[in-house]
Scaffold this active site. Structure first.
Site, PDB file in Angstrom:
ATOM      1  N   PHE A   1      -2.282  15.442   4.247  1.00 12.87           N
ATOM      2  CA  PHE A   1      -2.633  14.998   3.078  1.00 12.87           C
ATOM      3  C   PHE A   1      -1.407  15.104   2.188  1.00 12.87           C
ATOM      4  CE2 PHE A   1      -4.192  14.252  -1.194  1.00 12.87           C
ATOM      5  CZ  PHE A   1      -5.122  13.100  -1.037  1.00 12.87           C
TER       6      PHE A   1
ATOM      7  N   GLU B   1       0.752  -1.195  -0.035  1.00 11.21           N
ATOM      8  CA  GLU B   1      -0.037   0.064   0.050  1.00 11.21           C
ATOM      9  C   GLU B   1       0.845   1.341   0.083  1.00 11.21           C
ATOM     10  OE1 GLU B   1      -2.691   1.374   0.040  1.00 11.21           O
ATOM     11  OE2 GLU B   1      -4.318   0.494   0.862  1.00 11.21           O
ATOM     12  N   ASP B   2       0.325   2.244  -0.678  1.00 14.58           N
ATOM     13  CA  ASP B   2       1.245   3.542  -0.592  1.00 14.58           C
ATOM     14  C   ASP B   2       0.822   3.993   0.729  1.00 14.58           C
ATOM     15  OD1 ASP B   2      -1.640   4.140  -1.198  1.00 14.58           O
ATOM     16  OD2 ASP B   2      -1.380   5.653  -2.465  1.00 14.58           O
TER      17      ASP B   2
ATOM     18  N   ASP C   1      -4.380   4.826   5.968  1.00 14.17           N
ATOM     19  CA  ASP C   1      -5.180   6.103   6.496  1.00 14.17           C
ATOM     20  C   ASP C   1      -6.288   5.433   7.423  1.00 14.17           C
ATOM     21  OD1 ASP C   1      -6.107   8.889   6.704  1.00 14.17           O
ATOM     22  OD2 ASP C   1      -7.428   8.498   5.014  1.00 14.17           O
TER      23      ASP C   1
ATOM     24  N   ARG D   1       1.976  12.659  -9.093  1.00 14.06           N
ATOM     25  CA  ARG D   1       2.698  11.309  -8.949  1.00 14.06           C
ATOM     26  C   ARG D   1       3.960  11.136  -9.379  1.00 14.06           C
ATOM     27  NH1 ARG D   1      -1.827   7.917  -7.742  1.00 14.06           N
ATOM     28  NH2 ARG D   1      -3.671   8.136  -8.933  1.00 14.06           N
TER      29      ARG D   1
HETATM   30  P1  5GP Z   1      -8.129   4.201   3.758  1.00 15.56           P
HETATM   31  O1  5GP Z   1      -8.795   3.082   3.167  1.00 15.56           O
HETATM   32  O2  5GP Z   1      -6.727   3.719   4.432  1.00 15.56           O
HETATM   33  O3  5GP Z   1      -8.524   5.294   4.326  1.00 15.56           O
HETATM   34  O4  5GP Z   1      -7.215   4.602   2.534  1.00 15.56           O
HETATM   35  C1  5GP Z   1      -6.178   4.682   1.899  1.00 15.56           C
HETATM   36  C2  5GP Z   1      -6.093   5.235   0.556  1.00 15.56           C
HETATM   37  O5  5GP Z   1      -6.709   6.443   0.555  1.00 15.56           O
HETATM   38  C3  5GP Z   1      -4.803   5.185   0.087  1.00 15.56           C
HETATM   39  O6  5GP Z   1      -4.382   4.055  -0.657  1.00 15.56           O
HETATM   40  C4  5GP Z   1      -4.731   6.335  -0.791  1.00 15.56           C
HETATM   41  O7  5GP Z   1      -4.975   6.083  -2.027  1.00 15.56           O
HETATM   42  C5  5GP Z   1      -5.864   7.525   0.029  1.00 15.56           C
HETATM   43  N1  5GP Z   1      -4.919   8.165   0.633  1.00 15.56           N
HETATM   44  C6  5GP Z   1      -5.332   8.500   2.007  1.00 15.56           C
HETATM   45  N2  5GP Z   1      -4.559   9.222   2.632  1.00 15.56           N
HETATM   46  C7  5GP Z   1      -3.976  10.012   1.801  1.00 15.56           C
HETATM   47  C8  5GP Z   1      -2.915  11.085   1.596  1.00 15.56           C
HETATM   48  O8  5GP Z   1      -2.540  11.789   2.473  1.00 15.56           O
HETATM   49  N3  5GP Z   1      -2.348  11.458   0.167  1.00 15.56           N
HETATM   50  C9  5GP Z   1      -2.973  10.756  -0.892  1.00 15.56           C
HETATM   51  N4  5GP Z   1      -2.564  11.103  -2.121  1.00 15.56           N
HETATM   52  N5  5GP Z   1      -3.766   9.637  -0.627  1.00 15.56           N
HETATM   53  C10 5GP Z   1      -4.335   9.335   0.426  1.00 15.56           C
HETATM   54 MG    MG Z   2      -4.384   4.312  -3.065  1.00 18.72          MG
END
Ligand code: 5GP
Ligand code: MG
Length: 173
Positions: A149, A96-97, A100, A162
């Site tokens: 963010f 995962e990148d 969150d 990106r």
């Molecule tokens: P989660 O399901 O954990 O809330 O969200 C995960 C996804 O939300 C990440 O894979 C990413 O695509 C997006 N995301 C969450 N926080 C950020 C952030 O700070 N920056 C960016 N660019 N994407 C985020």
């Molecule tokens: Mg993502």
């Protein structure tokens, strides 16, 4: 919106940490082969660098799930692409990148676990522990960060940024 003047995490730190993670992962899995299950799109650069730094056998596949709309987490996870790899009996490492709320990772973990892998672990370049609404935690984390963010090194805001070699904070003005 504008980028922070200096990177939150510069390219040199990212490269060093990716090498450390790759060494740790290579040691943990020893002689096993793993499937790097890359979560599109944000993880594509991280997974490419991680794959090339591993010293164990690895194949790569992709999954795309969406829980995000702009900068707001919607809470729903939709699968847009599922891996073609036969997962049963494989050691799967989800890449995962950023972790969150954890909803995306939780949905992917649940999907993969149901396919009968030998093991499944989670590796996230970035982790925002303060934002978690699920019990998910990563087995490998590049950098814990605060509730901000971020973009760059694969991560976007509305498909932009990106290509940046470093991770920046996106500031609202
Ligand atoms: P989660 O399901 O954990 O809330 O969200 C995960 C996804 O939300 C990440 O894979 C990413 O695509 C997006 N995301 C969450 N926080 C950020 C952030 O700070 N920056 C960016 N660019 N994407 C985020
Ligand atoms: Mg993502």
């Amino acid at each position: 919106m504008r980028l922070s003047d200096t990177p939150l995490i510069d390219a040199v730190r990212i490269a060093a940490r990716v090498r450390q993670l790759a060494n740790e992962i290579s040691a943990d899995y020893a002689q096993s082969e793993i499937v790097l299950l890359t979560v599109l799109k944000g993880s594509f650069l991280f997974a490419a660098d991680l794959l090339r730094a591993l010293s164990i056998g690895a194949t790569i596949d992709f999954v795309q799930a969406r829980s995000y709309d702009g900068t707001n987490s919607t809470g729903e996870v939709h699968f847009l692409y599922l891996p073609e790899t036969a997962i049963a009996g494989k050691h799967v490492l989800i890449v995962e990148d950023i972790l969150d709320t954890g909803r995306t990772a939780a949905a992917i973990l649940e999907h993969i676990a149901a396919l009968g892998p030998a093991s499944v672990r989670l590796c996230a370049l970035l982790d925002k522990p303060a934002r978690r609404v699920t019990a998910v935690s990563a087995d490998y984390v590049g950098f814990p960060i605060g509730d901000e963010f971020v973009v760059g090194y694969g991560l976007d805001y509305e498909e932009r940024y990106r290509e940046l070699p470093a991770v920046y904070t996106l500031l609202s003005e």
